[in-house]
Write a protein that holds these residues in place. Structure first.
Motif, PDB file in Angstrom:
ATOM      1  N   SER A 114       0.749  -1.225  -0.032  1.00  0.00           N
ATOM      2  CA  SER A 114      -0.179   0.315  -0.069  1.00  0.00           C
ATOM      3  C   SER A 114       0.807   1.285   0.095  1.00  0.00           C
ATOM      4  O   SER A 114       1.988   1.145   0.581  1.00  0.00           O
ATOM      5  N   MET A 115       0.332   2.120  -0.518  1.00  0.00           N
ATOM      6  CA  MET A 115       1.100   3.765  -0.549  1.00  0.00           C
ATOM      7  C   MET A 115       1.002   4.002   0.658  1.00  0.00           C
ATOM      8  O   MET A 115      -0.047   4.287   1.483  1.00  0.00           O
ATOM      9  N   GLN A 116       2.260   4.743   1.358  1.00  0.00           N
ATOM     10  CA  GLN A 116       2.582   5.174   2.522  1.00  0.00           C
ATOM     11  C   GLN A 116       3.431   6.552   2.199  1.00  0.00           C
ATOM     12  O   GLN A 116       4.168   6.705   1.682  1.00  0.00           O
ATOM     13  N   ARG A 117       3.207   7.170   3.407  1.00  0.00           N
ATOM     14  CA  ARG A 117       3.939   8.250   3.508  1.00  0.00           C
ATOM     15  C   ARG A 117       5.062   8.198   4.654  1.00  0.00           C
ATOM     16  O   ARG A 117       4.813   7.893   5.948  1.00  0.00           O
ATOM     17  N   TYR A 118       6.611   8.393   4.020  1.00  0.00           N
ATOM     18  CA  TYR A 118       7.667   8.251   5.140  1.00  0.00           C
ATOM     19  C   TYR A 118       8.509   9.903   5.011  1.00  0.00           C
ATOM     20  O   TYR A 118       8.902  10.278   3.907  1.00  0.00           O
ATOM     21  N   PRO A 119       8.403  10.198   6.116  1.00  0.00           N
ATOM     22  CA  PRO A 119       9.510  11.449   6.402  1.00  0.00           C
ATOM     23  C   PRO A 119      10.877  10.702   5.841  1.00  0.00           C
ATOM     24  O   PRO A 119      11.158   9.796   6.432  1.00  0.00           O
ATOM     25  N   VAL A 120      11.551  11.571   5.441  1.00  0.00           N
ATOM     26  CA  VAL A 120      13.053  11.274   5.035  1.00  0.00           C
ATOM     27  C   VAL A 120      13.854  11.265   6.430  1.00  0.00           C
ATOM     28  O   VAL A 120      13.830  12.252   7.167  1.00  0.00           O
ATOM     29  N   ALA A 121      14.542  10.190   6.820  1.00  0.00           N
ATOM     30  CA  ALA A 121      15.160   9.987   8.170  1.00  0.00           C
ATOM     31  C   ALA A 121      16.746  10.341   7.903  1.00  0.00           C
ATOM     32  O   ALA A 121      17.394  10.489   9.017  1.00  0.00           O
ATOM     33  N   GLY A 122      17.256  10.291   6.753  1.00  0.00           N
ATOM     34  CA  GLY A 122      18.587  10.224   6.722  1.00  0.00           C
ATOM     35  C   GLY A 122      19.073  10.367   5.184  1.00  0.00           C
ATOM     36  O   GLY A 122      18.177  10.128   4.228  1.00  0.00           O
ATOM     37  N   VAL A 123      20.171  10.932   4.892  1.00  0.00           N
ATOM     38  CA  VAL A 123      20.739  11.190   3.513  1.00  0.00           C
ATOM     39  C   VAL A 123      22.000  10.413   3.354  1.00  0.00           C
ATOM     40  O   VAL A 123      22.860  10.531   4.313  1.00  0.00           O
ATOM     41  N   ALA A 124      22.240   9.583   2.308  1.00  0.00           N
ATOM     42  CA  ALA A 124      23.360   8.817   2.025  1.00  0.00           C
ATOM     43  C   ALA A 124      24.162   9.215   0.933  1.00  0.00           C
ATOM     44  O   ALA A 124      23.547   9.273  -0.313  1.00  0.00           O
ATOM     45  N   GLY A 125      25.300   9.819   0.957  1.00  0.00           N
ATOM     46  CA  GLY A 125      26.114   9.849  -0.183  1.00  0.00           C
ATOM     47  C   GLY A 125      26.149  11.352  -0.524  1.00  0.00           C
ATOM     48  O   GLY A 125      25.104  12.289  -0.334  1.00  0.00           O
ATOM     49  N   LEU A 126      26.835  11.632  -1.412  1.00  0.00           N
ATOM     50  CA  LEU A 126      27.391  13.056  -1.921  1.00  0.00           C
ATOM     51  C   LEU A 126      27.124  13.064  -3.459  1.00  0.00           C
ATOM     52  O   LEU A 126      26.422  13.991  -4.363  1.00  0.00           O
TER      53      LEU A 126
END
Length: 661
Positions: A114-126
């Protein structure tokens, strides 16, 4: 065995693990181990911010490096992707990127589809891509497969040709994309996974996200006290630290430096729950993958994403004492020079006094490379460091620094640098051309790939050649260990006897790989393997302990029993530390079979397919055990569930047909 719901799954996993550990019996009561994890006698981590005032130049280099940006918090400075209500469509799933209530959010398919909403918890890489980490349940972080191409400024899918729906083990919410288990250790400083098998949950911690100063140098408390000279530094308080108060001493030489970098820059199996204490020898914390089919070509060239260490170990540069920092700035990660200049700092008419065996000649010249100056073919890296692309856009170089051998391509089908560029020509053409350029080359002699290539199909037929490679002390250790790895499934008493001297080889990778050969001679195996239970390297001790599980020994001296108990405990701990991985559950299922604990085997294999329903080998083992225990109906029901998850698998269909009346 029915599919387990979340709570049942967690309980079942814990019960299975307990049964497996109980199968080892008295070995669990062995004497406590000396471990390298942080203890009260280890300095505390203080964070990279504590280092910058005194080490400003190094801090400036590091600040925007790929190490520093390996894992960051989501904000307008770190997120490079387009979150302006953009969309990406892949196989019927529309993933939407936006900002809501001050948060960067992703709308996509969750673990149930099912479609869900997720806040971005982290960023990986540059660069060249950036990946986003989402929290699917409290503490569990998953890496999204839709990623941002930094150079082309576009969203793309890491696996564009694969259909990976929810419920597939390789779906972005599956066990192979769990950030806590697969990625975080090398993207954080002082990381502890902290997986709880009772609740199947994570309570992971780290000193800081990103690869900080202490990831390489070790915890900074003692060094800070030493540097401040305020009377707080007591060298007698800490055991085994460098003169400046670090657990990792980069002044001890190239080998220690390389092993420290290799902890993350390698394809390996980890033994610990998180980051080993910096300065821990590589083979005491990991088991390096050999040159296996699917990972490497027969000649050792990179194929899958194996990173750097396994390649570099094959190189003459490694054997001559070249270190990572001879080419790379350790703080910025950048190369020390541009273009061919990085190579000609040693490979030139002037040479380098540190490496006196280098021929003093001009390499950056058409007389050597036979290509126009400044052309692509005149670049050292294009001939000696082939590039392969991973994660869609990330080109990485092979660090074995090999001389191109198109003649081997003709024989083994391994690629070569010549036809990498001249893709409209054949390997035979390239071989003839290189032979004309270098008619008397010393680099066209016998090569281990001439044995490895056919041995991958029929190792028994190549046993003599494989043994010869393993016994050749002049070859790289990883090559010799890979020969033994190929031999292990077809070992005989004669092969086992010939492999005994390799159990005391100076290279721990060779010692580790030599252990399984002894299965073919179980009567003599215990005597040969006992010394390895106290080997300096944990990789060797664990390999030996695994073999003892299948041996039937009436009686051993007390000292041997104690050593075996300690090694078994190390192995058990390493399995506990990886109980959240499907491949570990397969190993534990195998232990259950070996110890004839069928309940534990069923539990572990069941846990494996719960994590990854596409593990056909685990489904078949469950069905076989159930049938052997006299419950054919349960076996058929298991195969029905297996086929529902893998409807096109012929082996499952045939197995069910055999069991049906």
């Amino acid at each position: 065995m029915s599919r387990l719901k979340h709570c049942g799954r967690a309980t079942n996993r814990y019960a299975g693990l307990s049964k497996l550990l109980a199968a080892f019996g008295i070995l669990l009561t062995a004497a406590p181990l000396t471990v390298t994890a942080q203890t009260a006698d280890t300095p505390a981590y203080v964070g990279s911010a504590a280092c910058t005032d005194c080490h400003r130049r190094q801090a400036d280099d590091w600040q925007k490096s790929h190490h520093a940006m390996a894992w960051t918090q989501p904000n307008s400075d770190t997120i490079l992707g387009d979150f302006d209500e953009t969309q990406f469509l892949h196989r019927g799933i529309t993933t939407r990127f936006g900002r809501e209530d001050g948060q960067y959010v992703v709308h996509t398919d969750g673990p149930d589809g099912s479609m869900q909403r997720y806040p971005v918890a982290g960023v990986a890489g540059l660069a060249p891509l950036q990946q986003y980490i989402l929290e699917t349940e409290a503490g569990r972080l998953q890496s999204l497969d839709v990623v941002w191409d930094v150079e082309e400024k576009r969203w793309y899918h890491l696996y564009p040709d694969q259909d990976l729906p929810a419920g597939d083990g390789l779906h972005w919410t599956g066990p192979y994309k769990t950030w806590n288990a697969r990625c975080a250790e090398c993207h954080a400083t002082n990381y502890d996974k902290n997986f709880d098998p009772k609740t199947a949950s994570y309570a992971s911690t780290q000193t800081e996200i990103g690869v900080g100063c202490e990831s390489c140098h070790g915890p900074g408390q003692a060094h800070r006290d030493w540097a401040l000279a305020n009377g707080d530094y007591d060298p007698d308080r800490w055991a085994g630290l460098s003169g400046s108060g670090f657990s990792m001493d980069f002044n001890t030489g190239a080998e220690a430096e390389i092993q420290q970098c290799a902890g993350c820059h390698s394809r390996r199996e980890a033994f610990e729950d998180g980051t080993p204490l910096p300065g821990t020898p590589f083979h005491d914390a990991y088991r390096l993958s050999p040159l296996r089919e699917g990972l490497y070509h027969p000649d050792g060239q990179i194929l899958d994403e194996v990173y750097v260490y396994g390649s570099f170990l094959q190189s003459k540069m490694y054997s001559k004492g070249v270190a990572c920092t001879d080419c790379h700035n350790p703080h910025s990660g950048e190369r020390l020079a541009k273009g061919n200049a990085i190579c000609t700092q040693c490979h030139s008419a002037a040479g380098n006094p540190r490496f006196p065996s280098l021929p003093l000649t001009q390499y950056d010249d058409p007389a050597h490379h036979f290509h126009p100056e400044d052309s692509s073919g005149a670049q050292c890296k294009n001939c000696h460091m082939i590039e392969r692309t991973y994660m869609g856009v990330d080109g990485r170089r092979d660090h074995s620094f090999r001389v191109p051998r198109p003649d081997l391509s003709v024989e083994t089908t391994a690629p070569n640098a010549c036809t990498d560029c001249h893709d409209d020509r054949t390997a035979a053409w390239a071989s003839q051309t290189v032979a004309a350029w270098y008619p008397d080359s010393r680099h066209r002699g016998p090569h281990f790939s001439q044995v490895f290539a056919p041995a991958r199909d029929n190792p028994a037929a190549q046993a003599e050649g494989l043994l010869g490679i393993a016994e050749h002390s002049g070859l790289p250790g990883i090559v010799r260990a890979s020969a033994l790895d190929l031999l292990a499934p077809v070992s005989t008493p004669a092969i086992a006897a010939r492999g005994v001297p390799l159990l005391s080889d100076p290279d721990p990778m060779v010692r580790t790989a030599a252990v399984p050969l002894q299965r073919a001679a179980p009567t003599e195996a215990a005597g040969h393997l006992l010394p390895l239970l106290q080997d300096p390297m944990r990789s060797v001790r664990i390999a030996a302990a695994r073999e003892f599980l299948g041996l039937r020994i009436a009686q051993m001296p007390e000292s041997a029993t104690r050593a075996l108990g300690q090694a078994m405990t190390e192995w058990q701990r390493s399995l506990q530390n990886k109980a959240d991985l499907p491949e570990t559950q397969l190993v534990m299922g195998g232990i259950g079979l070996t110890t004839r604990n069928m309940a534990a085997a069923l539990s572990a294999f069941g846990e494996a397919v719960e994590m990854d329903p596409q593990l056909v080998q685990a489904w078949t083992m469950i069905a076989r055990i159930q049938d052997a225990l006299g419950d054919r109906q349960a076996a058929v029901e298991t195969l029905n569930r297996a086929i529902a998850a893998n409807p096109e698998d012929i082996a499952l269909l045939l197995m069910r047909a055999d069991l049906l009346p």
